[in-house]
Motif scaffolding. Structure first.
Motif, PDB file in Angstrom:
ATOM      1  N   SER A 132       0.821  -1.212   0.000  1.00 51.56           N
ATOM      2  CA  SER A 132       0.000   0.000   0.000  1.00 51.56           C
ATOM      3  C   SER A 132       0.855   1.261   0.000  1.00 51.56           C
ATOM      4  N   TRP A 133       2.067   1.107   0.436  1.00 48.53           N
ATOM      5  CA  TRP A 133       2.942   2.262   0.566  1.00 48.53           C
ATOM      6  C   TRP A 133       3.546   2.686  -0.776  1.00 48.53           C
ATOM      7  N   SER A 134       3.405   1.822  -1.779  1.00 50.66           N
ATOM      8  CA  SER A 134       4.159   2.031  -3.017  1.00 50.66           C
ATOM      9  C   SER A 134       3.465   2.948  -4.009  1.00 50.66           C
ATOM     10  N   GLN A 135       2.552   3.760  -3.582  1.00 50.34           N
ATOM     11  CA  GLN A 135       1.975   4.717  -4.510  1.00 50.34           C
ATOM     12  C   GLN A 135       3.038   5.737  -4.885  1.00 50.34           C
ATOM     13  N   SER A 136       2.723   6.601  -5.801  1.00 46.70           N
ATOM     14  CA  SER A 136       3.756   7.581  -6.137  1.00 46.70           C
ATOM     15  C   SER A 136       3.567   8.833  -5.302  1.00 46.70           C
ATOM     16  N   TRP A 137       4.614   9.192  -4.620  1.00 45.60           N
ATOM     17  CA  TRP A 137       4.638  10.384  -3.790  1.00 45.60           C
ATOM     18  C   TRP A 137       5.448  11.445  -4.527  1.00 45.60           C
ATOM     19  N   THR A 138       5.117  12.700  -4.326  1.00 46.51           N
ATOM     20  CA  THR A 138       5.834  13.728  -5.097  1.00 46.51           C
ATOM     21  C   THR A 138       6.824  14.545  -4.262  1.00 46.51           C
ATOM     22  N   HIS A 139       6.588  14.685  -2.948  1.00 50.06           N
ATOM     23  CA  HIS A 139       7.490  15.527  -2.150  1.00 50.06           C
ATOM     24  C   HIS A 139       8.427  14.722  -1.254  1.00 50.06           C
ATOM     25  N   PHE A 140       8.280  13.411  -1.296  1.00 48.16           N
ATOM     26  CA  PHE A 140       9.227  12.558  -0.570  1.00 48.16           C
ATOM     27  C   PHE A 140       9.192  11.183  -1.196  1.00 48.16           C
ATOM     28  N   SER A 141      10.215  10.399  -0.917  1.00 46.57           N
ATOM     29  CA  SER A 141      10.214   9.000  -1.347  1.00 46.57           C
ATOM     30  C   SER A 141      10.056   8.125  -0.119  1.00 46.57           C
ATOM     31  N   VAL A 142       9.560   6.924  -0.335  1.00 49.05           N
ATOM     32  CA  VAL A 142       9.257   5.997   0.741  1.00 49.05           C
ATOM     33  C   VAL A 142      10.029   4.704   0.507  1.00 49.05           C
ATOM     34  N   ASP A 143      10.790   4.306   1.486  1.00 47.35           N
ATOM     35  CA  ASP A 143      11.561   3.055   1.367  1.00 47.35           C
ATOM     36  C   ASP A 143      11.218   2.163   2.555  1.00 47.35           C
ATOM     37  N   ARG A 144      10.392   1.160   2.315  1.00 44.65           N
ATOM     38  CA  ARG A 144      10.039   0.229   3.384  1.00 44.65           C
ATOM     39  C   ARG A 144      11.167  -0.794   3.492  1.00 44.65           C
ATOM     40  N   ARG A 145      12.089  -0.546   4.364  1.00 44.57           N
ATOM     41  CA  ARG A 145      13.299  -1.368   4.404  1.00 44.57           C
ATOM     42  C   ARG A 145      13.061  -2.738   4.999  1.00 44.57           C
ATOM     43  N   GLU A 165       0.170  14.893   1.313  1.00 40.21           N
ATOM     44  CA  GLU A 165       0.872  13.603   1.220  1.00 40.21           C
ATOM     45  C   GLU A 165       1.261  13.078   2.605  1.00 40.21           C
ATOM     46  N   LEU A 166       1.689  13.985   3.489  1.00 37.80           N
ATOM     47  CA  LEU A 166       2.030  13.545   4.848  1.00 37.80           C
ATOM     48  C   LEU A 166       0.790  13.020   5.571  1.00 37.80           C
ATOM     49  N   ALA A 167      -0.360  13.648   5.318  1.00 34.21           N
ATOM     50  CA  ALA A 167      -1.594  13.171   5.954  1.00 34.21           C
ATOM     51  C   ALA A 167      -1.889  11.740   5.512  1.00 34.21           C
ATOM     52  N   GLU A 168      -1.684  11.473   4.238  1.00 36.59           N
ATOM     53  CA  GLU A 168      -1.921  10.118   3.733  1.00 36.59           C
ATOM     54  C   GLU A 168      -0.903   9.146   4.337  1.00 36.59           C
ATOM     55  N   LEU A 169       0.346   9.564   4.377  1.00 35.86           N
ATOM     56  CA  LEU A 169       1.397   8.716   4.948  1.00 35.86           C
ATOM     57  C   LEU A 169       1.110   8.394   6.413  1.00 35.86           C
ATOM     58  N   VAL A 170       0.709   9.393   7.183  1.00 38.19           N
ATOM     59  CA  VAL A 170       0.437   9.150   8.599  1.00 38.19           C
ATOM     60  C   VAL A 170      -0.736   8.184   8.761  1.00 38.19           C
ATOM     61  N   GLY A 171      -1.706   8.264   7.850  1.00 37.08           N
ATOM     62  CA  GLY A 171      -2.801   7.293   7.869  1.00 37.08           C
ATOM     63  C   GLY A 171      -2.287   5.870   7.699  1.00 37.08           C
ATOM     64  N   LEU A 172      -1.341   5.680   6.790  1.00 39.11           N
ATOM     65  CA  LEU A 172      -0.757   4.342   6.599  1.00 39.11           C
ATOM     66  C   LEU A 172       0.008   3.900   7.848  1.00 39.11           C
ATOM     67  N   ILE A 173       0.751   4.827   8.419  1.00 40.88           N
ATOM     68  CA  ILE A 173       1.541   4.508   9.617  1.00 40.88           C
ATOM     69  C   ILE A 173       0.626   4.065  10.757  1.00 40.88           C
ATOM     70  N   GLU A 174      -0.472   4.791  10.941  1.00 42.58           N
ATOM     71  CA  GLU A 174      -1.382   4.482  12.062  1.00 42.58           C
ATOM     72  C   GLU A 174      -1.980   3.090  11.964  1.00 42.58           C
ATOM     73  N   GLN A 175      -2.161   2.595  10.730  1.00 44.56           N
ATOM     74  CA  GLN A 175      -2.882   1.329  10.553  1.00 44.56           C
ATOM     75  C   GLN A 175      -1.966   0.133  10.416  1.00 44.56           C
ATOM     76  N   ASP A 176      -0.675   0.337  10.444  1.00 46.50           N
ATOM     77  CA  ASP A 176       0.249  -0.750  10.110  1.00 46.50           C
ATOM     78  C   ASP A 176       0.899  -1.285  11.384  1.00 46.50           C
ATOM     79  N   SER A 177       0.353  -2.351  11.904  1.00 53.68           N
ATOM     80  CA  SER A 177       0.859  -2.838  13.190  1.00 53.68           C
ATOM     81  C   SER A 177       2.139  -3.671  13.044  1.00 53.68           C
ATOM     82  N   ASP A 178       2.636  -3.817  11.825  1.00 57.94           N
ATOM     83  CA  ASP A 178       3.963  -4.415  11.658  1.00 57.94           C
ATOM     84  C   ASP A 178       5.072  -3.391  11.875  1.00 57.94           C
ATOM     85  N   LEU A 179       4.709  -2.135  11.721  1.00 56.61           N
ATOM     86  CA  LEU A 179       5.712  -1.077  11.665  1.00 56.61           C
ATOM     87  C   LEU A 179       6.106  -0.622  13.067  1.00 56.61           C
TER      88      LEU A 179
END
Lengths: 298, 298, 298
Positions: free
Chosen positions: B17-30, B54-68
């Motif tokens: 879900s994190w792999s959408q295209s972001w424009t002001h930052f890149s995301v690397d799920r290491r 974009e940060l609002a969307e990212l924080v939404g992903l962070i909140e829901q990801d209990s692996d992270l």
């Protein structure tokens, strides 16, 4: 610098009451105003149910002794101040300690009463103090640490549990959110200079000056007016101490999380690696706790 | 140091879900437990309405990801971490972001949700972070800054406005009244060593060790138990986070003060001097903002 | 660095109102936005009932002057910033100061109103500031201290009393419980570097740079927008200032404890040793106050 012990003791708790036999520390009432407690529970000064019970009794004496101004806590072992809690594979012994006069379970009860006692408690830290050991020094009023020979930390999150003796409440107020979160979540050791920079201790003092400096402060405090100390401290308490209600919920989290199979397995692995003994694991616990994490299992 | 990614993901937010295209930052799920966000919005990493969305969307992903367990925020530009907010001469775009799930306007909503997320957020700061850039790092849990290449500051009072993203609430609790007032009212830049001394960052780390040290902390945290991190952090949150109600009134002051003719004129003057570009003004904004003050006008 | 004084004064308190004759300090209105107050009450800048009355009047002018942005407080005596309170063997004069507009007794009223005033107050500290002198600098917004020539302390507990001007409330919030308790209970002097490390002052600045650095900050602040300063500061006030109700109880303790025969005798002994004069006692008060303790009496 010398102390003159004079004047009548103005309450019923005579210095002689302190002379019972203690097993995890020794007690040296150096003057009416000044008492020194030296932790001495080989091999590494773990805190057990026995330590908690003895500290509860000691704090009771401290609370009732209006001659006393200052209590210094140091360690007979230069490598370990207070290693951490050792449940001695017998959770029942800790559970049997029950609830103290504050209504909190025994360990938090001891720490809260020490923090509110009408005297100045000083942790003279040389060696390692992690987990409950760190919680103890955080409940003391003043903390002086050997610049060269101190390692402080809250390692609990690294073993999958929540610290249960109040460090979220105390560190947050002492060092601020960012540094408190680092200490608690990264769960690594801090050395003396970093502990000073973060405000975890009042000061890191060169190891060969630590004892002299703490002694000078204690002797000075012993000569001051008890009532001025007690009342001034009580106003700082109002602003800086957590409410008791903050301290109980994490104890429940601790119990729930520690009871999980993965954490029990990690605890077994830690014992195999040398937990509670004077081992390389214990000397470098902040770094080496990762060797007990689940994904290192064969 | 290596990470083993294992175990089932225990919720619905897949790493994909994190792999959408972001424009002001890149995301690397290491790894399952560790994600790195790299700000990359040339030329100087200003924060715009797009960044906030974009940060609002990212924080939404962070909140829901209990692996992270841990999210590191760094910058692709070694000179600018996050310059400051750029309203792009289009206040409507920012206004259109509306209100977030917390009931706060978008920027404060992102910051509050990040601060409360059940993970460890780390700002690895190299370069300049002023205004909203400073507000972002203050909302992260841990802050590590390049000793040599950091400039942090809240410049708003120097341009006649009130900071609107919570730094009065956050700095006051983090560094104490005196240093918070200096940062906010003198409105000048702080370098890495001073930021460490003031407690604005956890630590200033030598530039050539910063990346390695943050990586080691992140990899360590990624291996810890998610629940232990989340619950321990939640208790620090109780003591250290401002209430949401503290955050709204300054937003109203910001709007009122920024709308005044003198501040609009100062803003125009700043743009003439090179605001939002890789200019000498931006590189020395703390000092050079005085060149835009009214009494310098012809 | 130069200041341009321009623009209309937008309220009734003209700079001329400041030109009355003051006896314990001088007033230099350097520009519309910037005023400098220089303590000058030989021989050692004690604070007396007269000082408090004059400061109350001064703070009234500050509160009403919306042209003013910054007030710097320094000392004409490089060895003494503000020695401490001198009751002049006439408690009636202090009692006659009565209650101020905040409902607090005069000294706390001055400090509370200064802390809440819509300007930036700066203590430029060179020399000694103990007791009420320390309380004064703690009520200022920013504190810059000479690295080489500063001694700060709260000596009250060492003479058997409770500090009455708010340092339990202010230091607890500024430097944290451990360091606040050390400053208040050990009651010794802190030099500039230690004061900086503890957060007692914003910064210790090399003595030969102190005046220049404070001047640059003041001139900068004088040019900023008054409303932006006032509103931003008000939000920091909400988080960091004690409530007025915290400040009264210690005043009652002070009166009760100071009235005891032992404390009156200690006060007499201090006067014999050189209190309130430029004596060795005053220069090393933190250390030498022990010479006045009861058990040193013949």
């Amino acid at each position: 610098m010398s102390t003159t012990v004079n004047g009548p003791s103005n309450n019923g708790a005579r210095p002689q009451s302190w002379s019972q036999s203690w097993t995890h520390f020794s007690v040296d009432r150096r003057s009416l105003g000044y008492c020194r407690i030296t932790f001495d529970h080989p091999p590494i000064n773990t805190i057990t149910a026995t330590t908690v019970a003895e500290l509860a009794e000691l704090v009771g004496l401290i609370e009732q002794d209006s001659d006393l101004n200052v209590v210094v806590f140091d360690s007979a072992n230069p490598d370990f101040y207070l290693a951490h809690y050792d449940i001695e594979n017998n959770p029942g012994a800790t559970a049997a300690l029950g609830i103290g006069p504050t209504g909190l379970s025994a360990w938090n009860d001891v720490l809260v009463r020490l923090a509110r006692a009408p005297i100045v408690s000083i942790a003279a830290i040389r060696g390692r103090a992690r987990g409950a050991g760190s919680e103890f020094v955080l409940a003391c009023d003043l903390r002086f640490a050997s610049h060269e020979h101190t390692l402080l930390g809250q390692w609990e999150v690294g073993i999958g549990i929540v610290p249960a003796g109040g460090p979220m409440a105390r560190l947050s107020r002492l060092v601020g959110r960012g540094r408190a979160l680092e200490i608690l979540l990264v769960a690594d050791d801090l050395d003396g200079p970093r502990a000073e920079r973060y405000g975890y201790v009042n000061r890191a003092v060169a190891d060969d000056r630590l004892d002299g400096e703490v002694e000078a402060i204690a002797v000075r405090l012993a000569r001051f007016d008890h009532e001025a100390i007690a009342r001034t401290k009580s106003y700082v308490d109002l602003t800086t101490l957590p409410s008791n209600s903050e301290l109980t919920p994490p104890v429940n989290d601790f119990r729930e999380l520690f009871g999980r199979p993965a954490q029990q397995a990690q605890w077994t692995r830690l014992q195999q690696l040398g937990l509670n003994t004077d081992s390389d694991l214990e000397r470098s616990l902040g770094q080496r706790l990762v060797d007990s994490l689940p994904d290192q299992y064969p």
